[in-house]
Design an enzyme around this catalytic site. Sequence first.
Site, PDB file in Angstrom:
ATOM      1  N   LEU A   1     -22.352  -4.783  63.753  1.00  0.00           N
ATOM      2  CA  LEU A   1     -22.536  -4.308  62.294  1.00  0.00           C
ATOM      3  C   LEU A   1     -21.154  -3.572  61.886  1.00  0.00           C
ATOM      4  O   LEU A   1     -20.886  -2.703  62.745  1.00  0.00           O
ATOM      5  CB  LEU A   1     -23.924  -3.420  62.102  1.00  0.00           C
ATOM      6  CG  LEU A   1     -25.270  -4.157  62.294  1.00  0.00           C
ATOM      7  CD1 LEU A   1     -26.357  -3.331  62.098  1.00  0.00           C
ATOM      8  CD2 LEU A   1     -25.472  -5.408  61.204  1.00  0.00           C
ATOM      9  N   ASP A   2     -20.945  -3.533  60.853  1.00  0.00           N
ATOM     10  CA  ASP A   2     -19.949  -2.682  60.302  1.00  0.00           C
ATOM     11  C   ASP A   2     -20.580  -1.134  60.310  1.00  0.00           C
ATOM     12  O   ASP A   2     -21.610  -0.709  60.355  1.00  0.00           O
ATOM     13  CB  ASP A   2     -19.650  -2.716  58.925  1.00  0.00           C
ATOM     14  CG  ASP A   2     -18.979  -4.278  58.507  1.00  0.00           C
ATOM     15  OD1 ASP A   2     -18.411  -4.666  59.504  1.00  0.00           O
ATOM     16  OD2 ASP A   2     -19.150  -4.810  57.338  1.00  0.00           O
ATOM     17  N   ARG A   3     -19.530  -0.213  60.776  1.00  0.00           N
ATOM     18  CA  ARG A   3     -19.810   1.173  60.959  1.00  0.00           C
ATOM     19  C   ARG A   3     -20.647   1.619  60.025  1.00  0.00           C
ATOM     20  O   ARG A   3     -21.576   2.654  60.262  1.00  0.00           O
ATOM     21  CB  ARG A   3     -18.589   1.940  61.026  1.00  0.00           C
ATOM     22  CG  ARG A   3     -18.694   3.522  61.415  1.00  0.00           C
ATOM     23  CD  ARG A   3     -17.372   4.145  61.680  1.00  0.00           C
ATOM     24  NE  ARG A   3     -17.617   5.545  62.326  1.00  0.00           N
ATOM     25  CZ  ARG A   3     -16.736   6.075  62.995  1.00  0.00           C
ATOM     26  NH1 ARG A   3     -15.548   5.836  62.986  1.00  0.00           N
ATOM     27  NH2 ARG A   3     -17.065   7.490  63.285  1.00  0.00           N
TER      28      ARG A   3
ATOM     29  N   ARG B   1     -19.559  -8.470  52.393  1.00  0.00           N
ATOM     30  CA  ARG B   1     -18.893  -7.688  51.428  1.00  0.00           C
ATOM     31  C   ARG B   1     -17.632  -8.689  50.593  1.00  0.00           C
ATOM     32  O   ARG B   1     -17.376  -8.288  49.314  1.00  0.00           O
ATOM     33  CB  ARG B   1     -18.155  -6.538  52.119  1.00  0.00           C
ATOM     34  CG  ARG B   1     -19.361  -5.703  52.873  1.00  0.00           C
ATOM     35  CD  ARG B   1     -18.780  -4.791  54.082  1.00  0.00           C
ATOM     36  NE  ARG B   1     -17.493  -3.778  53.522  1.00  0.00           N
ATOM     37  CZ  ARG B   1     -17.043  -3.318  54.296  1.00  0.00           C
ATOM     38  NH1 ARG B   1     -17.397  -3.178  55.725  1.00  0.00           N
ATOM     39  NH2 ARG B   1     -16.321  -2.375  53.985  1.00  0.00           N
TER      40      ARG B   1
ATOM     41  N   THR C   1     -22.581   0.261  57.824  1.00  0.00           N
ATOM     42  CA  THR C   1     -23.905  -0.603  57.663  1.00  0.00           C
ATOM     43  C   THR C   1     -24.861  -0.148  58.768  1.00  0.00           C
ATOM     44  O   THR C   1     -24.818  -0.069  59.738  1.00  0.00           O
ATOM     45  CB  THR C   1     -23.587  -2.068  57.794  1.00  0.00           C
ATOM     46  OG1 THR C   1     -22.634  -2.691  57.001  1.00  0.00           O
ATOM     47  CG2 THR C   1     -25.055  -2.937  57.816  1.00  0.00           C
TER      48      THR C   1
END
Length: 243
Positions: free
Chosen positions: A52-54, A152, A56
């Site tokens: 997961l993106d930081r 995104r 998120t």
Amino acid sequence: MKLPEILFENDELLALNKPAGLLSVPDRMQSAPSLKDLLIEKYDQIFTVHRLDRETSGVIVFAKTAAAHQYLSVIFQERRVEKIYFGIVWGVPASPSGIIELTMTEHPAKNGTMIVHRKGKAASTGYTVLENFGKYSLIKFDLFTGRTHQIRVHMKETGHPILCDPIYGDGKPVFVSSLKRNYNHSGFDEEKPILNRLALHAASLSFTDQNGKLISVGAEMPKDLRALLSQMRKSLKPPTPNA
């Protein structure tokens, strides 16, 4: 650093509720502790399945054995995992639901950034508008593929970037004063933002494990996003169609 909430665990895998701001796995610069680092401290051996993106929040799965890692990697790659996200975006899509299919590739000059490109890899995102606030909307996303920054990038390309996205949006925080008319901030301190991170949450993952058992794991939307939505429901109303 405390280990985040464990949502599910068995002998082969575990699923956790990653908070926003925590790296999933170590970055190239080893700039901060990651969730994987914390897990290795407890379990010694941990395998990365996805990321997961930081900024998120939400459900993330790690494997505890090599066999589970191999199996989970295959089902993620073969799109046999149901991945549901919630996001708050600028504006409201013209259609209340649909599928965005735009091929993606890495930006040739900006490391770690993705772009839509006709020669890129296939990327498919389903969406459903859950709440219309006029200026913003709450959307449920079905991630059919798993490209880096997929939601995104797709939302940027459709003209509805995720709130507070520093790469694909304006990155600006959201203040209560921007939601409420005639809002007067009391006190001498500057107004603090109600949200200052990417408005994206990995809500659930569902898949069949190597033993044929259905695993379905969900994570409640965190307090910061719930607070923002509560304020939007109080302060914003969708535009009334012309009679």
